[in-house]
Write a protein that holds these residues in place. Sequence first.
Motif, mmCIF file in Angstrom:
data_model
loop_
_atom_site.group_PDB
_atom_site.id
_atom_site.type_symbol
_atom_site.label_atom_id
_atom_site.label_comp_id
_atom_site.label_asym_id
_atom_site.label_seq_id
_atom_site.Cartn_x
_atom_site.Cartn_y
_atom_site.Cartn_z
ATOM 1 N N ILE A 32 0.554 -1.365 0.019
ATOM 2 C CA ILE A 32 -0.137 -0.274 -0.336
ATOM 3 C C ILE A 32 0.809 1.866 -0.225
ATOM 4 N N GLU A 33 1.855 1.004 0.999
ATOM 5 C CA GLU A 33 2.794 2.072 1.089
ATOM 6 C C GLU A 33 3.384 2.417 -0.455
ATOM 7 N N ASN A 34 3.967 1.264 -0.964
ATOM 8 C CA ASN A 34 4.176 1.768 -2.520
ATOM 9 C C ASN A 34 3.270 2.398 -3.121
ATOM 10 N N LEU A 35 2.864 2.000 -3.422
ATOM 11 C CA LEU A 35 1.208 2.533 -4.546
ATOM 12 C C LEU A 35 1.170 3.781 -4.016
ATOM 13 N N VAL A 36 0.908 4.626 -3.018
ATOM 14 C CA VAL A 36 1.027 5.772 -3.005
ATOM 15 C C VAL A 36 2.181 6.344 -2.938
ATOM 16 N N LEU A 37 2.954 5.902 -3.155
ATOM 17 C CA LEU A 37 4.407 6.855 -3.101
ATOM 18 C C LEU A 37 4.338 7.330 -5.029
ATOM 19 N N ARG A 38 4.103 5.343 -5.505
ATOM 20 C CA ARG A 38 4.198 5.646 -7.324
ATOM 21 C C ARG A 38 3.238 6.704 -7.369
ATOM 22 N N LEU A 39 2.082 6.553 -7.173
ATOM 23 C CA LEU A 39 0.811 7.683 -7.376
ATOM 24 C C LEU A 39 1.477 8.880 -7.489
ATOM 25 N N LEU B 288 2.210 11.253 -10.061
ATOM 26 C CA LEU B 288 1.447 12.948 -10.763
ATOM 27 C C LEU B 288 1.944 13.934 -9.734
ATOM 28 N N LEU B 289 3.202 13.583 -9.812
ATOM 29 C CA LEU B 289 4.252 14.909 -9.522
ATOM 30 C C LEU B 289 3.810 15.674 -8.257
ATOM 31 N N GLY B 290 3.007 14.788 -7.073
ATOM 32 C CA GLY B 290 2.803 15.385 -6.337
ATOM 33 C C GLY B 290 2.372 16.768 -6.791
ATOM 34 N N GLY B 291 1.940 17.305 -4.854
ATOM 35 C CA GLY B 291 1.532 18.770 -5.132
ATOM 36 C C GLY B 291 -0.019 18.456 -4.687
ATOM 37 N N ILE B 292 -0.321 17.466 -4.863
ATOM 38 C CA ILE B 292 -1.749 17.290 -4.340
ATOM 39 C C ILE B 292 -2.353 17.259 -3.272
ATOM 40 N N SER B 293 -3.650 17.526 -3.019
ATOM 41 C CA SER B 293 -4.337 16.693 -1.436
ATOM 42 C C SER B 293 -4.412 15.545 -0.898
ATOM 43 N N ILE B 294 -4.546 15.442 0.153
ATOM 44 C CA ILE B 294 -4.419 13.997 1.127
ATOM 45 C C ILE B 294 -6.206 13.411 0.420
ATOM 46 N N ALA B 295 -7.236 14.349 0.137
ATOM 47 C CA ALA B 295 -8.525 13.971 -0.305
ATOM 48 C C ALA B 295 -8.347 12.909 -1.591
ATOM 49 N N VAL C 287 14.331 10.696 -4.331
ATOM 50 C CA VAL C 287 12.821 9.537 -3.995
ATOM 51 C C VAL C 287 12.020 9.054 -5.327
ATOM 52 N N SER C 288 12.115 10.562 -5.843
ATOM 53 C CA SER C 288 11.005 10.214 -7.132
ATOM 54 C C SER C 288 12.363 9.268 -8.161
ATOM 55 N N ARG C 289 13.057 9.675 -8.615
ATOM 56 C CA ARG C 289 14.195 9.284 -9.015
ATOM 57 C C ARG C 289 14.386 7.107 -8.833
ATOM 58 N N VAL C 290 13.822 7.533 -7.478
ATOM 59 C CA VAL C 290 14.561 6.075 -6.854
ATOM 60 C C VAL C 290 13.080 5.161 -7.431
ATOM 61 N N VAL C 291 12.343 6.068 -7.072
ATOM 62 C CA VAL C 291 11.137 4.950 -7.910
ATOM 63 C C VAL C 291 10.764 4.692 -8.698
ATOM 64 N N THR C 292 11.325 5.569 -10.152
ATOM 65 C CA THR C 292 11.294 5.553 -11.549
ATOM 66 C C THR C 292 11.814 3.999 -11.858
ATOM 67 N N GLU C 293 13.017 3.978 -11.051
ATOM 68 C CA GLU C 293 14.669 3.193 -11.415
ATOM 69 C C GLU C 293 13.905 2.126 -10.987
ATOM 70 N N THR D 99 10.884 0.822 -10.441
ATOM 71 C CA THR D 99 9.457 0.691 -11.276
ATOM 72 C C THR D 99 9.706 0.379 -12.647
ATOM 73 N N PRO D 100 9.586 -1.150 -12.882
ATOM 74 C CA PRO D 100 9.618 -1.784 -14.306
ATOM 75 C C PRO D 100 8.944 -0.908 -15.196
ATOM 76 N N GLU D 101 9.811 -1.557 -16.671
ATOM 77 C CA GLU D 101 8.115 -0.042 -17.504
ATOM 78 C C GLU D 101 7.303 -0.261 -17.585
ATOM 79 N N GLU D 102 7.313 -2.244 -18.175
ATOM 80 C CA GLU D 102 5.104 -2.240 -18.125
ATOM 81 C C GLU D 102 5.082 -1.927 -16.717
ATOM 82 N N GLU D 103 5.425 -2.232 -15.908
ATOM 83 C CA GLU D 103 4.594 -1.621 -14.344
ATOM 84 C C GLU D 103 3.918 0.207 -14.800
ATOM 85 N N LYS D 104 5.327 1.030 -14.974
ATOM 86 C CA LYS D 104 5.192 2.065 -15.661
ATOM 87 C C LYS D 104 3.072 2.362 -16.418
ATOM 88 N N LEU D 105 4.242 1.393 -17.194
ATOM 89 C CA LEU D 105 2.667 1.710 -18.895
ATOM 90 C C LEU D 105 1.427 1.576 -17.773
#
Length: 421
Positions: free
Chosen positions: A317-324, A328-335, A383-389, A391-397
């Motif tokens: 779940i933490e992984n999913l939220v962090l990827r989101l 989405l480049l962050g800066g979004i609200s918790i809601a 953090v963004s760089r490591v998460v991107t690296e 995450t396998p390319e097919e999972e990113k797509l």
Amino acid sequence: MPALATQNPFQSEEAWPFALREKDMEQFFSFLTAKSASEPRILRIFGESGTGKSFFARDLLCRIASRSEVKLAIYIDTPPSELESSGIFRKIDQILQGATHPTRSHPQFVTEETAARWRRTRTNSTTWHKTYGYGVARDLTAQIPVVGPFIKAFLPSILPGKTQKDSDDLQSLRFIVKLSQQQPVLLVLDNVQFISSLSREFIERELTKCGRKFRLILVERVTSGSKLNWRPIESRGSIEDLNLSNATQSDVLVLVRAVLPDRSDHEQLSKVIHRRSDGNLKYVWFQLKFLSERKSSQPDLITASSYENVIQSLGSIENLVLRLLVFLLGGISIAQVHTALKALNIGIEHAAVANALGDLVAMGLIAINSERRDKVRVEHELVSRVVTELTPEEEKLEFREQLVEAIGNIIDGRGYNSNVI
């Protein structure tokens, strides 16, 4: 227990404030150093990976070397290969050749007198390669399907034409055994599950001659409840067992207070770390190391690998939220985080996402960045760089496609259960 020696407790194992299991430490220190013992003594330490078995054994060795009459303490970590593990006797030989003082990171204690005595005693090995090669071949025979174990059973344990007395590779073990008839000697064998059956046979035969001052610590990694349960010199030795389990939340709290004394959220942080590590001390160490480096005044301590260790230990779940947040480049609200995950329609409880957000904030991977404390972003570009690296390319797509569909669902105003995301 050694106090926190440096500002960075992760500089080496020597500096780590491992203030746990003091009761067990003192109990087995007394067991192994008792002067009244009339028999050899063996301590067997069992536990799964990450329970602190090796650390406990190393620290116990250092204490015994510094607080007792022992003049020789040797620690051998068996490599995870039967072929290599047959060379443990050569490792003992190498350790014996020079005086050394024990530390947690180098747990060997050899006095100059003992080293000099060994150098005078040992002879140049002329049969090592033949004896070793024969032992390897005998062990490999057992790997042959069906008939292998039967063939091995008929092969002699010693190279044909040689006796155990003649085999040069056992000189170092024999030296320790003989010394134990005169003075206290400690031998630690870590990861005994990797010791080959041939090497175990050699050790068992030699230890039948050990003196009453011989002390042995066997450290075994338990996997899915399965144990080797090795008991050498059982007939004449006193044996005690220590079964280590994962750290409790109270244990983690002790470590959090020792490593991060300036933080005011010790209780909450220990809950987060314990929940995410399940008490596995390796993961606890990684998380505390990361947090310690983040608060340091040396910014160059924070590297991609520092984030990588923590991110790789995240739950689903933490992984999913962090990827989101990353994609989405962050800066979004918790809601909006809750809304986006709800639109993905993957059945995660609302409370689980709230806990995941809290854990990611506590671990310094994301930050709340508005006066109303209602918006989140990733803490650092690394953090963004490591998460991107990671995450396998097919999972990113696939994830981006899911986000596009979720956004479409939000625009369409489709209804979802308000309690389930």
